[in-house]
Design an enzyme around this catalytic site. Sequence first.
Site, PDB file in Angstrom:
ATOM      1  N   ASP A  72       3.539 -14.266  16.361  1.00  0.00           N
ATOM      2  CA  ASP A  72       4.146 -14.722  15.116  1.00  0.00           C
ATOM      3  C   ASP A  72       4.050 -13.613  14.071  1.00  0.00           C
ATOM      4  OD1 ASP A  72       5.210 -17.295  13.750  1.00  0.00           O
ATOM      5  OD2 ASP A  72       3.809 -16.463  12.304  1.00  0.00           O
ATOM      6  N   GLU A 110      10.473 -16.915  13.600  1.00  0.00           N
ATOM      7  CA  GLU A 110       9.828 -15.621  13.797  1.00  0.00           C
ATOM      8  C   GLU A 110       8.820 -15.666  14.937  1.00  0.00           C
ATOM      9  OE1 GLU A 110       7.376 -17.748  10.599  1.00  0.00           O
ATOM     10  OE2 GLU A 110       9.439 -17.659  11.295  1.00  0.00           O
TER      11      GLU A 110
END
Length: 588
Positions: A447, A491
Amino acid sequence: MSLEQTAEAIAQHADDVIETTRLPLASLIAVIGDEEGHPHIAAKIKSLITRQMKASPTLDTLSYIDAEGRMIATSADRPPAGVLYTDREYFQYHKAKPFPLPVLGKPIKSRLSGDWVWPISQKVLRADGSFGGVVVSTIRVKHFINFFRNFPVGSDGSFLMARGDGMILARGPMAENFLGTNMAAHELFARHLRARTAGAFHYRSPVDQQQRIGGFYQSERTGIVVLAAAAKQQILLEWMTQAKLRWIYALVLMAISVLAASHWRQQLKRREESEAQLAAREAEFRLLAESSSDVISRFDENGIREYVSPSSAAILGIEADRLIGKSVYAGMTEEAEATIREAAARLQNGSTHEKFLIKHVKPSGEEVWLETALSKLPEQNKASATRVVAITRDVTTHKIMHDQLDQLASTDDLTKLANRRSFNVRFEEAMKRARRGRTPLSLLMIDADRFKLLNDIYGHAAGDECLAQIAAVVRNCVKRPGDIAARYGGEEMAVLLSDADIGGAWTVAERIRVQVSALALPHTGNPPFGHVTVSIGTATLPPEAPGDITAQALFTQADAALYRAKEAGRNQVINANRTWYQIAKSAT
Protein backbone atom coordinates in the site's frame (compact mmCIF):
# COMPACT_ATOMS: atom_id res chain seq x y z
CA MET A 1 -33.39 -24.97 -11.01
CA SER A 2 -33.73 -27.11 -7.80
CA LEU A 3 -34.45 -25.58 -4.40
CA GLU A 4 -30.95 -26.54 -3.24
CA GLN A 5 -29.39 -24.77 -6.23
CA THR A 6 -31.60 -21.73 -5.55
CA ALA A 7 -30.36 -21.62 -1.94
CA GLU A 8 -26.75 -21.89 -3.11
CA ALA A 9 -27.20 -19.05 -5.64
CA ILE A 10 -28.70 -16.76 -2.98
CA ALA A 11 -25.91 -17.62 -0.51
CA GLN A 12 -23.22 -16.90 -3.10
CA HIS A 13 -24.90 -13.56 -3.89
CA ALA A 14 -24.93 -12.70 -0.18
CA ASP A 15 -21.21 -13.60 0.05
CA ASP A 16 -20.43 -11.29 -2.87
CA VAL A 17 -22.48 -8.42 -1.42
CA ILE A 18 -20.76 -8.75 1.98
CA GLU A 19 -17.34 -8.87 0.27
CA THR A 20 -18.01 -5.52 -1.44
CA THR A 21 -18.24 -3.84 1.99
CA ARG A 22 -14.68 -4.75 2.99
CA LEU A 23 -12.91 -2.18 0.82
CA PRO A 24 -15.14 0.84 1.73
CA LEU A 25 -14.75 0.09 5.45
CA ALA A 26 -10.97 -0.39 5.13
CA SER A 27 -10.66 2.84 3.12
CA LEU A 28 -12.61 4.77 5.78
CA ILE A 29 -10.41 3.39 8.57
CA ALA A 30 -7.23 4.31 6.67
CA VAL A 31 -8.39 7.90 6.06
CA ILE A 32 -9.59 8.30 9.67
CA GLY A 33 -6.15 7.18 10.85
CA ASP A 34 -4.33 9.53 8.43
CA GLU A 35 -6.56 12.52 9.25
CA GLU A 36 -6.75 12.06 13.04
CA GLY A 37 -6.86 15.48 14.72
CA HIS A 38 -7.37 17.36 11.43
CA PRO A 39 -9.91 20.20 11.83
CA HIS A 40 -11.72 19.27 8.59
CA ILE A 41 -11.74 15.50 9.13
CA ALA A 42 -15.54 15.28 8.78
CA ALA A 43 -15.51 16.89 5.33
CA LYS A 44 -12.69 14.63 4.14
CA ILE A 45 -14.45 11.51 5.36
CA LYS A 46 -17.73 12.66 3.77
CA SER A 47 -15.93 13.11 0.42
CA LEU A 48 -14.51 9.58 0.62
CA ILE A 49 -17.92 8.15 1.58
CA THR A 50 -19.51 9.80 -1.47
CA ARG A 51 -16.94 8.18 -3.77
CA GLN A 52 -17.25 4.78 -2.14
CA MET A 53 -21.05 4.81 -2.41
CA LYS A 54 -20.82 5.44 -6.16
CA ALA A 55 -18.54 2.41 -6.50
CA SER A 56 -20.71 0.16 -4.27
CA PRO A 57 -24.33 0.23 -5.54
CA THR A 58 -25.52 -2.50 -3.16
CA LEU A 59 -24.80 -0.42 -0.05
CA ASP A 60 -27.68 1.44 1.62
CA THR A 61 -25.56 3.74 3.80
CA LEU A 62 -21.91 4.19 4.82
CA SER A 63 -21.10 6.08 8.04
CA TYR A 64 -18.47 6.93 10.67
CA ILE A 65 -19.51 7.12 14.35
CA ASP A 66 -16.92 8.45 16.84
CA ALA A 67 -16.04 7.01 20.26
CA GLU A 68 -18.80 9.04 21.95
CA GLY A 69 -21.47 7.65 19.59
CA ARG A 70 -21.83 10.82 17.50
CA MET A 71 -22.44 10.57 13.75
CA ILE A 72 -19.39 12.31 12.22
CA ALA A 73 -20.11 11.60 8.54
CA THR A 74 -22.64 9.53 6.60
CA SER A 75 -23.95 8.94 3.10
CA ALA A 76 -27.53 9.56 4.26
CA ASP A 77 -29.13 12.75 2.95
CA ARG A 78 -30.86 13.86 6.18
CA PRO A 79 -29.39 12.11 9.24
CA PRO A 80 -31.25 12.82 12.47
CA ALA A 81 -29.52 15.60 14.42
CA GLY A 82 -28.22 15.09 17.96
CA VAL A 83 -28.83 11.31 17.98
CA LEU A 84 -26.30 9.11 19.75
CA TYR A 85 -25.64 5.57 18.53
CA THR A 86 -24.16 4.15 21.72
CA ASP A 87 -27.24 1.95 22.14
CA ARG A 88 -26.58 0.07 18.91
CA GLU A 89 -25.44 -3.50 19.44
CA TYR A 90 -22.57 -3.17 16.97
CA PHE A 91 -21.24 -0.05 18.77
CA GLN A 92 -21.28 -1.78 22.15
CA TYR A 93 -19.63 -4.89 20.64
CA HIS A 94 -16.67 -3.02 19.12
CA LYS A 95 -16.22 -0.85 22.20
CA ALA A 96 -15.92 -3.95 24.38
CA LYS A 97 -14.15 -6.37 22.04
CA PRO A 98 -10.66 -6.17 20.43
CA PHE A 99 -11.78 -7.97 17.23
CA PRO A 100 -10.36 -5.86 14.32
CA LEU A 101 -12.21 -7.31 11.30
CA PRO A 102 -15.66 -6.49 9.85
CA VAL A 103 -18.64 -8.01 11.70
CA LEU A 104 -22.11 -8.80 10.29
CA GLY A 105 -24.55 -7.70 12.98
CA LYS A 106 -28.17 -8.25 13.90
CA PRO A 107 -30.76 -6.78 11.46
CA ILE A 108 -31.97 -3.36 12.64
CA LYS A 109 -34.37 -0.67 11.48
CA SER A 110 -32.13 2.10 10.15
CA ARG A 111 -32.44 5.55 11.70
CA LEU A 112 -31.03 6.95 8.47
CA SER A 113 -33.25 5.32 5.82
CA GLY A 114 -36.10 3.84 7.88
CA ASP A 115 -35.60 0.43 6.24
CA TRP A 116 -34.62 -2.89 7.77
CA VAL A 117 -30.89 -3.32 7.13
CA TRP A 118 -27.88 -5.47 7.91
CA PRO A 119 -25.13 -3.51 9.69
CA ILE A 120 -21.58 -4.52 8.73
CA SER A 121 -19.24 -2.71 11.09
CA GLN A 122 -15.53 -2.48 11.91
CA LYS A 123 -13.66 -1.07 14.87
CA VAL A 124 -11.63 2.18 14.57
CA LEU A 125 -8.47 2.52 16.66
CA ARG A 126 -6.77 5.81 17.43
CA ALA A 127 -3.01 6.23 17.03
CA ASP A 128 -2.55 5.52 20.76
CA GLY A 129 -4.51 2.25 20.43
CA SER A 130 -7.64 3.49 22.19
CA PHE A 131 -11.19 3.02 20.88
CA GLY A 132 -11.90 5.56 18.13
CA GLY A 133 -15.43 4.66 17.17
CA VAL A 134 -17.01 2.51 14.46
CA VAL A 135 -17.33 2.59 10.67
CA VAL A 136 -20.51 0.91 9.52
CA SER A 137 -22.10 0.07 6.17
CA THR A 138 -25.67 -1.14 5.78
CA ILE A 139 -27.39 -3.37 3.23
CA ARG A 140 -31.17 -3.41 2.83
CA VAL A 141 -32.91 -6.65 3.73
CA LYS A 142 -35.31 -5.94 0.81
CA HIS A 143 -32.34 -6.30 -1.57
CA PHE A 144 -32.24 -10.06 -0.88
CA ILE A 145 -36.03 -10.41 -0.90
CA ASN A 146 -36.12 -8.82 -4.38
CA PHE A 147 -33.23 -11.04 -5.49
CA PHE A 148 -35.16 -14.15 -4.39
CA ARG A 149 -38.14 -13.14 -6.54
CA ASN A 150 -36.01 -13.85 -9.64
CA PHE A 151 -36.20 -17.60 -8.93
CA PRO A 152 -39.12 -19.79 -10.13
CA VAL A 153 -40.38 -21.18 -6.80
CA GLY A 154 -44.08 -20.41 -7.27
CA SER A 155 -46.39 -17.86 -5.72
CA ASP A 156 -46.19 -19.57 -2.29
CA GLY A 157 -42.40 -19.86 -2.34
CA SER A 158 -40.35 -18.45 0.52
CA PHE A 159 -36.75 -18.10 1.60
CA LEU A 160 -34.93 -17.55 4.87
CA MET A 161 -31.36 -16.41 5.48
CA ALA A 162 -29.53 -16.80 8.80
CA ARG A 163 -26.07 -16.43 10.25
CA GLY A 164 -24.13 -19.55 11.15
CA ASP A 165 -25.16 -19.11 14.80
CA GLY A 166 -28.86 -19.28 13.86
CA MET A 167 -29.75 -15.56 13.96
CA ILE A 168 -32.28 -14.75 11.20
CA LEU A 169 -31.03 -12.11 8.75
CA ALA A 170 -33.83 -12.02 6.17
CA ARG A 171 -37.11 -13.68 5.29
CA GLY A 172 -39.14 -13.45 2.10
CA PRO A 173 -41.95 -12.64 1.99
CA MET A 174 -40.98 -10.05 4.59
CA ALA A 175 -41.70 -10.98 8.23
CA GLU A 176 -40.28 -8.23 10.44
CA ASN A 177 -41.07 -10.01 13.72
CA PHE A 178 -38.70 -12.84 12.74
CA LEU A 179 -35.70 -10.62 11.91
CA GLY A 180 -32.94 -10.91 14.51
CA THR A 181 -34.52 -13.89 16.28
CA ASN A 182 -32.59 -17.11 16.75
CA MET A 183 -33.53 -20.38 15.06
CA ALA A 184 -30.61 -22.50 16.28
CA ALA A 185 -33.10 -24.94 17.83
CA HIS A 186 -34.92 -25.44 14.51
CA GLU A 187 -34.42 -28.85 12.88
CA LEU A 188 -32.47 -27.20 10.06
CA PHE A 189 -29.66 -26.31 12.47
CA ALA A 190 -30.19 -28.97 15.09
CA ARG A 191 -30.23 -31.94 12.67
CA HIS A 192 -29.66 -31.26 8.95
CA LEU A 193 -26.73 -28.80 9.02
CA ARG A 194 -24.88 -31.01 11.47
CA ALA A 195 -24.88 -33.78 8.86
CA ARG A 196 -24.14 -31.77 5.70
CA THR A 197 -23.89 -28.23 4.34
CA ALA A 198 -26.44 -28.67 1.54
CA GLY A 199 -29.59 -30.71 1.04
CA ALA A 200 -33.40 -30.73 1.25
CA PHE A 201 -36.08 -31.69 3.78
CA HIS A 202 -39.85 -31.47 4.52
CA TYR A 203 -41.15 -29.17 7.26
CA ARG A 204 -44.11 -27.08 8.42
CA SER A 205 -43.53 -23.32 8.21
CA PRO A 206 -43.83 -21.55 11.61
CA VAL A 207 -44.93 -18.39 9.74
CA ASP A 208 -47.95 -19.57 7.72
CA GLN A 209 -48.19 -23.25 8.88
CA GLN A 210 -47.90 -24.51 5.28
CA GLN A 211 -46.28 -27.85 4.50
CA ARG A 212 -43.15 -27.03 2.49
CA ILE A 213 -40.17 -28.64 0.86
CA GLY A 214 -36.99 -26.67 1.49
CA GLY A 215 -33.53 -26.76 -0.05
CA PHE A 216 -30.71 -25.43 2.14
CA TYR A 217 -27.10 -24.40 1.63
CA GLN A 218 -24.41 -23.07 4.02
CA SER A 219 -21.63 -20.87 2.61
CA GLU A 220 -18.05 -21.92 3.29
CA ARG A 221 -16.92 -18.27 3.01
CA THR A 222 -19.23 -16.50 5.48
CA GLY A 223 -21.14 -19.32 7.19
CA ILE A 224 -24.44 -17.82 6.03
CA VAL A 225 -27.30 -20.36 5.75
CA VAL A 226 -30.04 -20.01 3.13
CA LEU A 227 -33.29 -22.01 3.03
CA ALA A 228 -35.34 -21.79 -0.21
CA ALA A 229 -38.75 -23.44 -0.01
CA ALA A 230 -41.83 -24.17 -2.10
CA ALA A 231 -45.30 -25.36 -1.06
CA LYS A 232 -45.80 -29.15 -1.26
CA GLN A 233 -49.13 -28.73 -3.04
CA GLN A 234 -47.58 -26.63 -5.77
CA ILE A 235 -44.77 -29.14 -6.30
CA LEU A 236 -47.37 -31.95 -6.55
CA LEU A 237 -49.31 -30.02 -9.22
CA GLU A 238 -46.10 -29.49 -11.19
CA TRP A 239 -45.29 -33.22 -10.89
CA MET A 240 -48.75 -34.16 -12.20
CA THR A 241 -48.32 -31.80 -15.13
CA GLN A 242 -44.95 -33.38 -15.91
CA ALA A 243 -46.45 -36.88 -15.57
CA LYS A 244 -49.11 -36.06 -18.19
CA LEU A 245 -46.40 -34.85 -20.52
CA ARG A 246 -44.41 -38.05 -19.97
CA TRP A 247 -47.43 -40.15 -20.94
CA ILE A 248 -47.89 -38.12 -24.08
CA TYR A 249 -44.19 -38.54 -24.89
CA ALA A 250 -44.49 -42.30 -24.28
CA LEU A 251 -47.41 -42.60 -26.72
CA VAL A 252 -45.51 -40.58 -29.29
CA LEU A 253 -42.45 -42.81 -28.82
CA MET A 254 -44.59 -45.93 -29.27
CA ALA A 255 -45.95 -44.53 -32.53
CA ILE A 256 -42.43 -43.67 -33.63
CA SER A 257 -41.28 -47.20 -32.71
CA VAL A 258 -43.99 -48.75 -34.92
CA LEU A 259 -42.98 -46.51 -37.79
CA ALA A 260 -39.31 -47.31 -37.15
CA ALA A 261 -39.98 -51.06 -37.29
CA SER A 262 -41.73 -50.64 -40.61
CA HIS A 263 -38.89 -48.53 -41.85
CA TRP A 264 -36.33 -51.12 -40.67
CA ARG A 265 -38.00 -53.81 -42.78
CA GLN A 266 -37.75 -51.54 -45.76
CA GLN A 267 -34.08 -50.91 -44.98
CA LEU A 268 -33.35 -54.63 -45.01
CA LYS A 269 -34.53 -54.73 -48.59
CA ARG A 270 -32.26 -51.85 -49.45
CA ARG A 271 -29.17 -53.30 -47.77
CA GLU A 272 -27.79 -54.83 -50.91
CA GLU A 273 -28.29 -51.55 -52.74
CA SER A 274 -26.50 -49.69 -49.94
CA GLU A 275 -23.48 -51.96 -50.07
CA ALA A 276 -23.23 -51.34 -53.80
CA GLN A 277 -23.24 -47.61 -53.14
CA LEU A 278 -20.30 -47.69 -50.68
CA ALA A 279 -17.71 -47.52 -53.40
CA ALA A 280 -19.45 -44.54 -54.96
CA ARG A 281 -19.59 -42.79 -51.57
CA GLU A 282 -15.86 -43.39 -51.02
CA ALA A 283 -15.15 -41.70 -54.32
CA GLU A 284 -17.46 -38.84 -53.37
CA PHE A 285 -15.68 -38.49 -49.99
CA ARG A 286 -12.32 -38.18 -51.70
CA LEU A 287 -13.66 -35.61 -54.16
CA LEU A 288 -15.04 -33.46 -51.34
CA ALA A 289 -11.91 -33.85 -49.21
CA GLU A 290 -9.55 -32.90 -52.02
CA SER A 291 -11.64 -29.79 -52.75
CA SER A 292 -11.51 -28.56 -49.13
CA SER A 293 -9.02 -26.00 -47.79
CA ASP A 294 -9.04 -27.89 -44.45
CA VAL A 295 -7.04 -31.07 -43.90
CA ILE A 296 -9.40 -34.04 -43.98
CA SER A 297 -7.96 -37.36 -42.86
CA ARG A 298 -9.21 -40.80 -41.86
CA PHE A 299 -7.49 -43.22 -39.52
CA ASP A 300 -8.16 -46.58 -37.89
CA GLU A 301 -8.52 -47.60 -34.22
CA ASN A 302 -4.71 -47.60 -33.80
CA GLY A 303 -4.32 -44.06 -35.07
CA ILE A 304 -2.81 -45.08 -38.43
CA ARG A 305 -3.77 -42.68 -41.23
CA GLU A 306 -5.64 -44.33 -44.12
CA TYR A 307 -6.26 -41.15 -46.07
CA VAL A 308 -5.00 -37.51 -45.94
CA SER A 309 -6.24 -34.70 -48.21
CA PRO A 310 -3.72 -32.69 -50.29
CA SER A 311 -4.25 -29.51 -48.22
CA SER A 312 -1.92 -31.00 -45.58
CA ALA A 313 0.98 -29.47 -47.49
CA ALA A 314 -0.31 -25.94 -46.76
CA ILE A 315 -1.73 -26.55 -43.25
CA LEU A 316 0.82 -28.98 -41.77
CA GLY A 317 3.78 -28.30 -44.05
CA ILE A 318 3.93 -32.01 -44.93
CA GLU A 319 2.84 -33.70 -48.19
CA ALA A 320 -0.13 -36.07 -47.91
CA ASP A 321 1.70 -39.15 -49.26
CA ARG A 322 4.30 -38.80 -46.46
CA LEU A 323 1.54 -39.05 -43.81
CA ILE A 324 -0.55 -41.96 -45.11
CA GLY A 325 0.31 -45.18 -43.25
CA LYS A 326 1.95 -43.24 -40.40
CA SER A 327 0.67 -42.84 -36.83
CA VAL A 328 -1.08 -39.56 -35.99
CA TYR A 329 1.11 -39.38 -32.84
CA ALA A 330 4.41 -39.44 -34.70
CA GLY A 331 6.53 -36.30 -34.18
CA MET A 332 4.12 -34.72 -31.65
CA THR A 333 4.99 -33.08 -28.35
CA GLU A 334 4.01 -34.94 -25.18
CA GLU A 335 1.30 -32.38 -24.42
CA ALA A 336 -0.27 -32.61 -27.90
CA GLU A 337 -0.10 -36.42 -27.86
CA ALA A 338 -1.79 -36.55 -24.45
CA THR A 339 -4.60 -34.27 -25.71
CA ILE A 340 -5.27 -36.44 -28.77
CA ARG A 341 -5.10 -39.73 -26.81
CA GLU A 342 -7.69 -38.40 -24.33
CA ALA A 343 -10.03 -37.47 -27.21
CA ALA A 344 -9.50 -40.89 -28.84
CA ALA A 345 -10.27 -42.62 -25.53
CA ARG A 346 -13.56 -40.72 -25.24
CA LEU A 347 -14.49 -41.85 -28.75
CA GLN A 348 -13.72 -45.43 -27.78
CA ASN A 349 -15.96 -45.05 -24.69
CA GLY A 350 -19.03 -43.96 -26.66
CA SER A 351 -18.55 -40.33 -27.71
CA THR A 352 -19.18 -39.67 -31.39
CA HIS A 353 -17.68 -36.19 -31.77
CA GLU A 354 -14.63 -34.54 -30.14
CA LYS A 355 -12.81 -31.26 -30.73
CA PHE A 356 -9.43 -30.05 -29.46
CA LEU A 357 -6.77 -27.39 -30.02
CA ILE A 358 -3.02 -28.11 -30.23
CA LYS A 359 0.17 -26.33 -31.25
CA HIS A 360 1.94 -27.71 -34.34
CA VAL A 361 5.48 -26.96 -35.53
CA LYS A 362 5.96 -27.24 -39.28
CA PRO A 363 9.21 -28.66 -40.68
CA SER A 364 10.15 -25.05 -41.53
CA GLY A 365 10.02 -24.16 -37.82
CA GLU A 366 6.82 -22.10 -38.08
CA GLU A 367 4.45 -22.58 -35.14
CA VAL A 368 0.71 -22.73 -35.84
CA TRP A 369 -2.41 -23.51 -33.80
CA LEU A 370 -4.60 -26.25 -35.23
CA GLU A 371 -8.23 -26.99 -34.36
CA THR A 372 -9.29 -30.57 -35.08
CA ALA A 373 -12.79 -32.05 -35.03
CA LEU A 374 -13.01 -35.85 -34.74
CA SER A 375 -16.08 -37.80 -35.85
CA LYS A 376 -16.46 -41.53 -35.36
CA LEU A 377 -17.69 -43.29 -38.48
CA PRO A 378 -20.73 -45.58 -38.13
CA GLU A 379 -19.78 -49.24 -37.68
CA GLN A 380 -20.86 -51.48 -40.55
CA ASN A 381 -21.31 -54.37 -38.10
CA LYS A 382 -20.43 -55.26 -34.50
CA ALA A 383 -17.16 -56.88 -35.55
CA SER A 384 -15.85 -53.91 -37.50
CA ALA A 385 -13.11 -51.74 -36.00
CA THR A 386 -13.59 -48.08 -35.03
CA ARG A 387 -12.59 -45.63 -37.78
CA VAL A 388 -12.43 -41.85 -37.35
CA VAL A 389 -12.53 -38.85 -39.69
CA ALA A 390 -10.59 -35.74 -38.64
CA ILE A 391 -11.05 -32.21 -40.03
CA THR A 392 -8.13 -29.91 -39.19
CA ARG A 393 -7.90 -26.17 -39.81
CA ASP A 394 -5.36 -23.44 -39.06
CA VAL A 395 -6.81 -21.11 -36.35
CA THR A 396 -3.55 -19.31 -35.49
CA THR A 397 -4.90 -15.80 -36.18
CA HIS A 398 -8.05 -16.45 -34.16
CA LYS A 399 -6.01 -17.93 -31.27
CA ILE A 400 -3.69 -14.92 -31.13
CA MET A 401 -6.63 -12.50 -31.10
CA HIS A 402 -8.38 -14.56 -28.39
CA ASP A 403 -5.24 -14.59 -26.22
CA GLN A 404 -4.83 -10.84 -26.64
CA LEU A 405 -8.46 -10.26 -25.58
CA ASP A 406 -7.96 -12.54 -22.57
CA GLN A 407 -4.83 -10.56 -21.62
CA LEU A 408 -6.71 -7.26 -21.87
CA ALA A 409 -9.62 -8.58 -19.80
CA SER A 410 -7.36 -9.73 -16.97
CA THR A 411 -4.98 -6.73 -16.85
CA ASP A 412 -5.32 -3.42 -15.01
CA ASP A 413 -4.97 -0.65 -17.60
CA LEU A 414 -3.00 1.81 -15.43
CA THR A 415 -0.45 -0.47 -13.75
CA LYS A 416 -0.28 -3.26 -16.38
CA LEU A 417 -0.58 -5.72 -13.48
CA ALA A 418 -3.27 -8.39 -13.20
CA ASN A 419 -6.65 -7.02 -12.14
CA ARG A 420 -8.46 -8.08 -8.97
CA ARG A 421 -10.82 -10.56 -10.62
CA SER A 422 -7.95 -12.37 -12.37
CA PHE A 423 -5.88 -12.35 -9.14
CA ASN A 424 -8.70 -13.89 -7.07
CA VAL A 425 -9.13 -16.75 -9.55
CA ARG A 426 -5.39 -17.49 -9.65
CA PHE A 427 -5.17 -17.11 -5.84
CA GLU A 428 -7.61 -20.00 -5.34
CA GLU A 429 -5.70 -22.11 -7.89
CA ALA A 430 -2.38 -21.38 -6.14
CA MET A 431 -3.89 -22.37 -2.76
CA LYS A 432 -4.99 -25.73 -4.20
CA ARG A 433 -1.54 -26.35 -5.72
CA ALA A 434 0.20 -25.44 -2.46
CA ARG A 435 -1.98 -27.81 -0.42
CA ARG A 436 -1.66 -30.59 -2.99
CA GLY A 437 2.13 -30.25 -3.26
CA ARG A 438 2.69 -29.41 0.44
CA THR A 439 4.71 -26.34 -0.56
CA PRO A 440 4.71 -22.87 1.06
CA LEU A 441 2.72 -20.00 -0.46
CA SER A 442 3.29 -16.34 0.47
CA LEU A 443 1.10 -13.27 -0.02
CA LEU A 444 2.31 -9.64 -0.03
CA MET A 445 -0.12 -6.75 0.45
CA ILE A 446 1.46 -3.44 -0.68
CA ASP A 447 0.00 0.00 0.00
CA ALA A 448 1.35 3.45 -0.97
CA ASP A 449 1.78 5.52 2.21
CA ARG A 450 -0.53 8.54 2.59
CA PHE A 451 -1.55 8.21 -1.04
CA LYS A 452 -4.69 10.29 -0.59
CA LEU A 453 -2.54 13.24 0.54
CA LEU A 454 -0.37 12.76 -2.55
CA ASN A 455 -3.48 13.10 -4.74
CA ASP A 456 -4.61 16.14 -2.76
CA ILE A 457 -1.20 17.88 -3.06
CA TYR A 458 -0.07 16.94 -6.56
CA GLY A 459 -3.30 15.97 -8.32
CA HIS A 460 -4.72 12.67 -9.58
CA ALA A 461 -2.55 12.64 -12.71
CA ALA A 462 0.56 12.62 -10.53
CA GLY A 463 -1.08 9.92 -8.37
CA ASP A 464 -1.67 7.73 -11.41
CA GLU A 465 1.95 8.20 -12.53
CA CYS A 466 3.12 7.29 -9.01
CA LEU A 467 1.08 4.05 -9.07
CA ALA A 468 2.45 3.20 -12.52
CA GLN A 469 6.04 3.60 -11.29
CA ILE A 470 5.39 1.54 -8.15
CA ALA A 471 3.84 -1.17 -10.35
CA ALA A 472 6.95 -1.12 -12.57
CA VAL A 473 9.08 -1.80 -9.47
CA VAL A 474 6.78 -4.67 -8.47
CA ARG A 475 7.01 -6.20 -11.95
CA ASN A 476 10.81 -5.88 -11.83
CA CYS A 477 10.94 -7.72 -8.49
CA VAL A 478 8.37 -10.44 -9.29
CA LYS A 479 9.52 -12.33 -12.37
CA ARG A 480 9.15 -16.05 -11.67
CA PRO A 481 6.61 -17.80 -13.94
CA GLY A 482 4.46 -19.03 -11.06
CA ASP A 483 4.27 -15.66 -9.24
CA ILE A 484 1.36 -13.21 -9.60
CA ALA A 485 1.32 -9.42 -9.15
CA ALA A 486 -1.98 -7.51 -9.23
CA ARG A 487 -3.59 -4.17 -8.51
CA TYR A 488 -6.02 -5.13 -5.78
CA GLY A 489 -7.82 -1.80 -5.43
CA GLY A 490 -6.98 1.91 -5.39
CA GLU A 491 -3.36 2.25 -4.30
CA GLU A 492 -3.24 -1.33 -2.96
CA MET A 493 -1.30 -4.05 -4.78
CA ALA A 494 -0.96 -7.77 -4.05
CA VAL A 495 1.78 -10.27 -4.87
CA LEU A 496 1.44 -14.05 -4.63
CA LEU A 497 4.74 -16.00 -4.39
CA SER A 498 4.54 -19.73 -5.07
CA ASP A 499 6.94 -22.00 -3.18
CA ALA A 500 8.20 -19.05 -1.10
CA ASP A 501 8.61 -19.33 2.69
CA ILE A 502 8.58 -16.50 5.25
CA GLY A 503 12.20 -15.54 4.53
CA GLY A 504 11.68 -15.55 0.77
CA ALA A 505 8.56 -13.40 1.09
CA TRP A 506 10.39 -10.91 3.31
CA THR A 507 13.30 -10.69 0.84
CA VAL A 508 11.03 -9.86 -2.10
CA ALA A 509 8.96 -7.42 -0.03
CA GLU A 510 12.05 -5.59 1.26
CA ARG A 511 13.44 -5.37 -2.29
CA ILE A 512 10.19 -3.74 -3.45
CA ARG A 513 10.16 -1.32 -0.49
CA VAL A 514 13.80 -0.26 -1.06
CA GLN A 515 13.39 0.21 -4.82
CA VAL A 516 10.21 2.28 -4.41
CA SER A 517 11.98 4.50 -1.87
CA ALA A 518 14.93 4.83 -4.29
CA LEU A 519 12.59 6.32 -6.92
CA ALA A 520 12.57 9.45 -4.69
CA LEU A 521 9.19 10.55 -6.01
CA PRO A 522 8.38 13.83 -4.16
CA HIS A 523 5.67 13.61 -1.47
CA THR A 524 5.79 16.43 1.09
CA GLY A 525 2.71 14.98 2.77
CA ASN A 526 4.62 11.83 3.80
CA PRO A 527 6.84 12.85 6.72
CA PRO A 528 9.52 12.17 7.80
CA PHE A 529 10.55 10.76 4.44
CA GLY A 530 9.45 13.56 2.08
CA HIS A 531 9.07 11.13 -0.83
CA VAL A 532 6.81 8.24 -1.88
CA THR A 533 7.15 5.08 0.24
CA VAL A 534 5.20 1.86 0.62
CA SER A 535 4.20 -0.30 3.57
CA ILE A 536 4.05 -4.06 3.04
CA GLY A 537 2.38 -6.84 5.03
CA THR A 538 3.27 -10.47 4.32
CA ALA A 539 1.71 -13.78 5.31
CA THR A 540 2.86 -17.31 4.50
CA LEU A 541 0.91 -20.57 4.25
CA PRO A 542 3.46 -23.15 5.50
CA PRO A 543 3.49 -26.72 4.18
CA GLU A 544 2.34 -28.02 7.55
CA ALA A 545 -0.71 -25.71 7.75
CA PRO A 546 -4.12 -27.36 8.34
CA GLY A 547 -5.95 -28.29 5.15
CA ASP A 548 -8.99 -26.12 5.94
CA ILE A 549 -7.08 -22.81 5.83
CA THR A 550 -8.70 -20.64 3.12
CA ALA A 551 -7.41 -17.97 0.77
CA GLN A 552 -9.46 -15.45 2.78
CA ALA A 553 -7.59 -16.44 5.96
CA LEU A 554 -4.22 -15.88 4.25
CA PHE A 555 -5.45 -12.54 2.89
CA THR A 556 -6.68 -11.50 6.36
CA GLN A 557 -3.24 -12.17 7.86
CA ALA A 558 -1.37 -10.21 5.17
CA ASP A 559 -3.87 -7.36 5.47
CA ALA A 560 -3.47 -7.27 9.26
CA ALA A 561 0.34 -7.24 8.87
CA LEU A 562 0.00 -4.31 6.43
CA TYR A 563 -2.17 -2.51 8.99
CA ARG A 564 0.55 -3.02 11.65
CA ALA A 565 3.19 -1.70 9.24
CA LYS A 566 1.11 1.47 8.85
CA GLU A 567 0.70 1.81 12.62
CA ALA A 568 4.42 1.24 13.21
CA GLY A 569 5.43 4.27 11.12
CA ARG A 570 5.06 3.15 7.46
CA ASN A 571 7.86 2.50 4.92
CA GLN A 572 8.51 -0.97 6.30
CA VAL A 573 7.77 -4.68 5.92
CA ILE A 574 5.97 -6.65 8.64
CA ASN A 575 5.34 -10.39 8.64
CA ALA A 576 2.20 -11.90 10.14
CA ASN A 577 3.33 -13.48 13.41
CA ARG A 578 0.34 -15.57 14.54
CA THR A 579 0.36 -19.32 13.90
CA TRP A 580 -2.22 -20.94 11.68
CA TYR A 581 -3.70 -22.71 14.69
CA GLN A 582 -4.26 -19.35 16.38
CA ILE A 583 -5.89 -18.08 13.21
CA ALA A 584 -8.31 -21.01 13.08
CA LYS A 585 -9.11 -20.57 16.77
CA SER A 586 -9.80 -16.83 16.46
CA ALA A 587 -11.98 -17.39 13.38
CA THR A 588 -14.35 -19.52 15.43
